[in-house]
Design an enzyme around this catalytic site. Structure first.
Site, PDB file in Angstrom:
ATOM      1  CE1 TYR A  24       0.139   1.415  15.285  1.00 23.95           C
ATOM      2  CE2 TYR A  24      -0.399   2.342  17.432  1.00 23.95           C
ATOM      3  CZ  TYR A  24      -0.759   1.595  16.324  1.00 23.95           C
ATOM      4  OH  TYR A  24      -2.012   1.033  16.258  1.00 23.95           O
ATOM      5  CB  ALA A  25       1.708   7.868  18.747  1.00 25.26           C
ATOM      6  CB  ALA A  26       4.158  10.209  14.509  1.00 25.50           C
ATOM      7  CB  SER A  27       2.068   6.384  11.502  1.00 25.30           C
ATOM      8  OG  SER A  27       1.746   5.358  12.431  1.00 25.30           O
ATOM      9  CE  LYS A  28      -2.520   2.570  12.766  1.00 28.40           C
ATOM     10  NZ  LYS A  28      -3.408   2.073  11.681  1.00 28.40           N
ATOM     11  CB  SER A  45      -4.178   3.055  16.777  1.00 27.26           C
ATOM     12  OG  SER A  45      -3.697   2.556  18.006  1.00 27.26           O
ATOM     13  CB  ILE A  80      -8.701  -5.534  18.639  1.00 27.98           C
ATOM     14  CG1 ILE A  80      -9.297  -4.123  18.793  1.00 27.98           C
ATOM     15  CG2 ILE A  80      -9.649  -6.439  17.864  1.00 27.98           C
ATOM     16  CD1 ILE A  80     -10.626  -4.054  19.508  1.00 27.98           C
ATOM     17  CB  VAL A 117      -0.982   0.043   1.194  1.00 26.26           C
ATOM     18  CG1 VAL A 117      -2.022  -1.056   1.092  1.00 26.26           C
ATOM     19  CG2 VAL A 117      -0.228   0.007   2.517  1.00 26.26           C
TER      20      VAL A 117
END
Length: 249
Positions: free
Chosen positions: A154-158, A141, A187, A63
């Site tokens: 991760y937090a920056a991307s989400k 997220s 989850i 992607v």
């Protein structure tokens, strides 16, 4: 095989990350509710099996590759006769302290979790416009709302994905294109299972959520169904936390 009945009644939807976890649960529910599907994942064999079971078009690709996404979305629209909706569920997770997050790692999070949805949405936009409107649902997220230590990349991307979705809602609403974002918490999925044993995961969820348990992929899928279907016709730019209350607990 999708039927021309159900809450999605023959709508044409592209779902990324569809070979497993939340993306697969979304694809399965959408198929049961009548959607005609194009399914995207980088894991070709698993994608082929899911697509065959659902009567969907499999599109194995990265992607974060502009050329691959452009070609795949065009193929999806051609095979389905257009597109009415997109769900971006593809994503990666790893907890890495900032001092250990090298540039390549940072770029990988941004490329897959943020650039991927951007490329899919941009390629799908002409087809949504041609359909006279449509829906975009992006899977972000709880890390975008309540980042934890070790989640800088991760937090920056989400977080970027969440803001991107709201910008789309503001920009495209006059064209009857709605965009909403879901922020799952803990989850039962491959990501969580890679971090904890089942017993440990349940214990962590019980300590951190007001509903003391982990969520199921099907619960996120049900929210995606609502945001894709007619019941949410006056909902856009919303962030829906499917997290058992973790974001405020």
């Amino acid at each position: 095989m999708a039927e021309a009945t159900g809450r999605l009644g023959g709508r044409r939807v592209l779902v990324t990350g569809a070979a497993s976890g939340i993306g697969r649960a979304i694809a399965e529910l959408f198929a049961r509710e009548g959607a005609r599907l194009a399914l995207v994942d980088r894991t070709a064999d698993a994608l082929k099996a899911v697509s065959a079971a659902l009567g969907a078009l499999p599109l194995a690709l990265d992607v974060s590759s502009e050329n691959e996404v452009t070609a795949a979305v065009a193929k999806a629209a051609g095979e389905l006769g257009g597109l009415d909706g997109v769900v971006n569920a593809a994503g990666i997770y790893q907890a890495i302290p900032l001092a250990e997050t090298d540039y390549d790692t940072w770029r990988r999070f941004i490329d897959i979790n943020l650039t991927g949805p951007y490329l899919i949405c941009r390629a799908a936009l002409p087809h949504l416009r041609a359909a006279g409107g449509g829906t975009i649902v992006n899977i972000s997220s709880i890390g975008a709302l309540q980042p934890a230590p070790g989640q800088s990349a991760y937090a920056a991307s989400k977080g970027g994905l969440t803001a991107f979705t709201k910008a789309l809602a503001a920009e495209l609403g006059h064209e009857k294109i709605r965009a909403n974002v879901i922020c799952p918490g803990m989850i039962h999925s491959g990501i969580t299972h890679g971090l904890y044993t089942p017993e440990k995961a349940e214990a962590v969820a019980a300590a951190r959520t007001s509903l003391p348990r982990m969520g199921q992929p099907e619960e996120v899928a049900a929210t995606a169904l609502f945001l894709t279907g007619a019941e949410s016709s006056y909902v856009t730019g919303s962030t829906v936390a499917v997290d058992g209350g973790r974001s405020y607990y």
